[in-house]
Design an enzyme around this catalytic site. Sequence first.
Site, PDB file in Angstrom:
ATOM      1  N   LYS A 170       0.849  -1.206   0.000  1.00  0.00           N
ATOM      2  CA  LYS A 170       0.000   0.000   0.000  1.00  0.00           C
ATOM      3  C   LYS A 170       0.877   1.246   0.000  1.00  0.00           C
ATOM      4  O   LYS A 170       1.954   1.257   0.636  1.00  0.00           O
ATOM      5  CB  LYS A 170      -0.876  -0.066   1.261  1.00  0.00           C
ATOM      6  CG  LYS A 170      -2.030   0.924   1.350  1.00  0.00           C
ATOM      7  CD  LYS A 170      -2.877   0.576   2.599  1.00  0.00           C
ATOM      8  CE  LYS A 170      -4.028   1.549   2.793  1.00  0.00           C
ATOM      9  NZ  LYS A 170      -4.825   1.204   3.992  1.00  0.00           N
ATOM     10  N   SER A 182      -9.696   1.221   3.164  1.00  0.00           N
ATOM     11  CA  SER A 182      -8.878   2.052   2.318  1.00  0.00           C
ATOM     12  C   SER A 182      -7.838   1.288   1.492  1.00  0.00           C
ATOM     13  O   SER A 182      -7.244   1.873   0.580  1.00  0.00           O
ATOM     14  CB  SER A 182      -8.182   3.123   3.158  1.00  0.00           C
ATOM     15  OG  SER A 182      -7.341   2.522   4.099  1.00  0.00           O
ATOM     16  N   SER A 197      -9.986  -1.540   7.218  1.00  0.00           N
ATOM     17  CA  SER A 197      -9.451  -1.203   5.891  1.00  0.00           C
ATOM     18  C   SER A 197      -8.700  -2.314   5.176  1.00  0.00           C
ATOM     19  O   SER A 197      -8.308  -2.130   4.032  1.00  0.00           O
ATOM     20  CB  SER A 197      -8.528   0.026   5.986  1.00  0.00           C
ATOM     21  OG  SER A 197      -9.301   1.177   6.232  1.00  0.00           O
TER      22      SER A 197
END
Lengths: 97, 481
Positions: B63, B138, B162
Amino acid sequence: MITKEKLKDYAAKLMFDMDDEGYDRTLEEFETVEKHMALIGEIENIENIEPMTFPYVIYHADLREDVACDCLTNDEVLANAKETKANQVKVPKVVGE
Amino acid sequence: MKTIVDLRNDLDNKVVTSDELFEKANKLAHKYQDEFNPFVTIIDEKIEEESNSILSGIPYAIKDNFSTKGILSTASSNILKDYVPVYDATAYKKLKEAGCVLVGKTVLDELAMGGTGTTGHTGIVRNPWNKNRQIGGSSAGSAAAVALGIVPFSLGSDTGDSIRKPAAFGGVVGFKPTYGRISRYGLFAFASSLDHVGCFTRCVRDAAIVTDILKGKDERDMTSLPDEKVKYVDMVDNDIKGKKLFYIKELTDLDLYKDAGEETLEVLRKFKETIEKCKNIGFEVEEVSFDEKLLKAIYPAYMTISCAEATSNNSNLTGIPFGPRGEGSNINEIMFDARTKGFSELIKRRFILGSYILQRENQERLFKNAGRLRRIIVDKMNELYKKYDAMILPASGGVAPTFDCEIDRMSPRYLMLENHMAIGNFGGFPSITIPNGFVSDMPIGINITGRCFEDGLTLNIANKIEEVLGFKGIVKEEYDV
């Protein structure tokens, strides 16, 4: 009661601004926010509980030995700054010319 | 679709080389980028350190809120659009040292503050199962990269759900271990008391393998936990007979959902089928009651704590030492301009909320009460964990939403079933989502949350349930190459 002026004040304290429509949307959102927050206040005797700021209790935390270890070089620290001078980040003078 | 274990066997038996694995992953990354947008940055040059670890030569994605020295790290925000870190996050460093091969930095909701995968500065992430649907967030790009078969694992972060929600929407495994199990050094902080590092994989065994590599005490993160010198991968096949699970009546009783849509009802029916399968393989499973007032207050408490902490954590984003510099005649004007231009409106609304919560006159009523609610819920969970080994619940109240759902604004509707996974963040409990079948041709997941510090047992429970459910490694046919 929350007003657009108060929202602008909060934004200013956080050092940014939005356009007017953004503040309108934020104001509308606050109605929902307050309704949600009120749900927390409905819990009985909540005021008698100690707030929790960490997932669990840590009974001791280790501190490392007080010896120098690797740290960033000057060049690394300045690598992403847009303006530098004399090994420092350059910004406008605080006092005028 | 090959797992880490499959690829390890192929590498060890010289069926494939790590160069070939990287070339294939790189080719797929470029192939799917325009259509699904999982990446901020695709790495075109293979970098591999020598290692004899189980993950050596295995491609992966990370990420874009992890610090990767020399590689752009944007947190999917314009305020970091040109930021190239000068140090490595510990999690990234450990994977490098294990010989893993980075394929790309993945898209997230801006600054990790979102749950749709639609607010990143380089565009929305589309769900590999249906392009007209979100994959959640996310950690949207990391979920998509595994769901598309580009990489067998990826790293994400989880502050409210997330990792675990996009895992459900993407039909992959998403694991968030105990708070502190994996060092957060170099993870751009969102809400420090809720943030966790975790992973997406194709199966539970792989999640155990990745976590084994990543866990351990880090001098640079004083909240990190000592390594217990156990390997979770050695625990996943342990016998689970007699292990006790519970689920919450107020979230799963079909009689309470008389006005719900068919999708929600189908998710709950499938959940009940899963409960029976768990019982059939030897789990004891019981329904417990949980005060609905507490369940309804989870989302507001999460928003209160996370927005307040985020406002503080992101006050260092000024455009002075890094980030696009603003314009102005003095330093205040420069910072003001950088932050006005660099943050999206959604993030600004969150920060204003955080500031409001932290105003002196609101601290008791809002911030401290949210902390009190957090303690009440965590205490209740720890009470339940004296009797039970894990909680099992549907990961979501439906399938991945379409893009024309109300995505940007805080919704007046709150769904308890959508937000219960924040419990895992409140108490730092190890928590994993695994696929549980399909509704409306879209994957759904179940979430298993265990006792604090018992990551091995939680993975063991999840592995046994994964075996009996039969949805291990599900992938859309066109991606299974």
